[in-house]
Design an enzyme around this catalytic site. Structure first.
Site, PDB file in Angstrom:
ATOM      1  CG  HIS A 189      -1.823   1.223   1.244  1.00 15.59           C
ATOM      2  ND1 HIS A 189      -3.073   1.222   0.655  1.00 15.59           N
ATOM      3  CD2 HIS A 189      -1.644   2.478   1.745  1.00 15.59           C
ATOM      4  CE1 HIS A 189      -3.624   2.407   0.810  1.00 15.59           C
ATOM      5  NE2 HIS A 189      -2.780   3.185   1.467  1.00 15.59           N
ATOM      6  CB  CYS A 190       1.957   3.457  -2.621  1.00 15.90           C
ATOM      7  SG  CYS A 190       3.030   4.887  -2.904  1.00 15.90           S
ATOM      8  N   GLY A 191       1.340   5.083   0.444  1.00 18.75           N
ATOM      9  CA  GLY A 191       0.714   6.272   1.010  1.00 18.75           C
ATOM     10  C   GLY A 191       0.781   7.465   0.080  1.00 18.75           C
ATOM     11  CG  ASN A 194      -5.332   7.896  -0.469  1.00 19.88           C
ATOM     12  OD1 ASN A 194      -5.257   7.173   0.528  1.00 19.88           O
ATOM     13  ND2 ASN A 194      -6.418   8.576  -0.768  1.00 19.88           N
ATOM     14  CG  ASN A 195      -4.822   2.830  -5.441  1.00 23.95           C
ATOM     15  OD1 ASN A 195      -5.518   2.004  -4.852  1.00 23.95           O
ATOM     16  ND2 ASN A 195      -4.838   2.950  -6.755  1.00 23.95           N
TER      17      ASN A 195
END
Length: 392
Positions: A189-191, A194-195
């Site tokens: 999950h890549c902050g 946001n996805n």
């Protein structure tokens, strides 16, 4: 001279922090300042902040900080997306205001004013694609496609049901606690996006990393050409050799030219250093993920394999040690103590050799096919669009 020392200190501190954050966990830095800085950046700073807040504001202050952390890290929010856009936009504006006045220059043409703007727009488009593209959400309607596309290896993946979504859990998928959904071929999950990064948007994520690496490299090289052009146009080398008696050699001229550049174009020097450091970071991150793509592995699977191999090694070593101990006890009365001691040591060394566990990645089908799975996801191919029948 004060400005020069500030720039030197800024570069050294930045480099130390970057190296400590990325490499400080390595065993070679254990007990060194790099290791200590890494611990402070990753664990210590947050722990000290919580202690300070609790000391000043009490438990209510700590609860408030933890609630902010939960909002930023444990559920979807656009906080890092906004920061990315602010960093990109402000960097472009500062670069344009400070450097575009010298374009066209001796070594750089006017076209770069427009090329840089187009390059930034392409970067934003790739960012939006990665952020808002479906990563490969698994639901009751499409679960059959993903189960057909990704068979279970019965090593790190076995047939089971997602306890949250209540649907069959395809191999290589994971339920993201932040997004609250199952994602096919889950990487992480890549902050910043946001996805989640999964089966359907890994290609956009890779393109994003590559493009931003090239964008930062382009910025560093362009500013380098601008500064070289200013040295040429203002005839700095001629002035130094003719009026100051400096020897016309690289060794003599380079420090003085650099000193002049730092004192006159400090903003451009800071931008050049910033672009160079960020391009190195992005190059490393892109190379890491490219290696994962070439071997058809995900970040999530990297950790799974590490845990599996570590567990298997411990089991193998425990079995070998138990067998060696049992054999040693049987031969105690038949062998002299010294011989038993050496035999036990030999057996222990054999146990360590036997404890090597191989990684058998059934999803690795060669570089070309692995890359084709990134560009053309398996679940979208017609061959895998068939109903799933749960095995008895």
């Amino acid at each position: 001279m004060e400005v020069q020392w500030v720039l030197v200190c800024h570069g050294m501190v930045t480099l130390t922090v970057v190296v400590s954050f990325l490499c400080g966990h390595s065993p070679i830095f254990k007990g060194t300042p790099i290791g200590w800085i890494h611990y402070f950046l990753t664990f210590g700073a947050w722990d000290y902040l919580l202690r300070f807040v609790e000391f000043v504001f009490g438990s209510k202050g700590t609860d408030a900080v933890l609630s902010v952390e939960s909002f930023c890290c444990d559920r979807p929010n656009p906080f890092l997306q906004i920061i990315y856009l602010l960093i990109l936009g402000s960097t472009y504006v500062i670069t344009a205001k400070s450097s575009f006045v010298y374009i066209p220059g001796y070594y750089i043409g006017e076209v770069h004013k427009y090329m840089s703007f187009v390059a930034v727009i392409i970067g934003i488009l790739l960012f939006l694609l990665t952020s808002f593209c479906d990563p490969g959400t698994v639901n009751a309607k499409n679960v059959s496609q993903y189960v057909s596309a990704y068979p279970y290896d019965d090593i790190i993946y076995s047939e089971k049901e997602c306890p949250t979504c209540k649907i069959p859990k395809p191999a290589r998928s994971k339920h993201c606690s932040i997004c609250n959904r199952c994602v096919a071929r889950f990487d992480h999950h890549c902050g910043w996006m946001n996805n989640c990064i999964g089966e359907k948007n890994t290609k956009y994520f890779m393109a994003f990393l590559l493009w931003h690496f090239l964008l930062c490299l382009y910025g560093a090289v362009a500013i380098g050409f601008i500064l070289a052009g200013r040295v040429k146009e203002l005839r700095i080398v001629h002035i130094l050799t003719t009026y100051y008696g400096i020897e016309n050699s690289f060794r003599s001229l380079a420090p003085r030219v650099l000193q002049w550049l730092v004192g006159t174009y400090n903003t451009q020097i800071l931008l050049l250093v910033f672009f160079a450091l960020v391009s190195l970071l992005l190059a490393g991150f892109f190379a890491y993920h490219l290696n994962l793509c070439l071997t058809n592995t995900t970040t999530n699977e990297k950790f799974k394999w590490r845990e599996y191999i570590s567990l298997q090694k411990k089991i193998s070593e425990a079995k070998a040690s138990a067998a060696a101990l049992k054999a040693g006890m049987r031969n105690t009365e038949l062998e002299r103590p010294a011989q038993s001691k050496w035999r036990g040591l030999w057996r222990r060394s054999e146990a360590k050799t036997d404890a090597v566990v191989a990684k058998r990645n059934m999803y690795d089908k060669g570089n070309f096919r692995n890359i084709s799975e990134i560009v053309f996801p398996l679940s979208s191919r017609q061959a895998f669009q068939k109903p799933y029948h749960k095995s008895e």
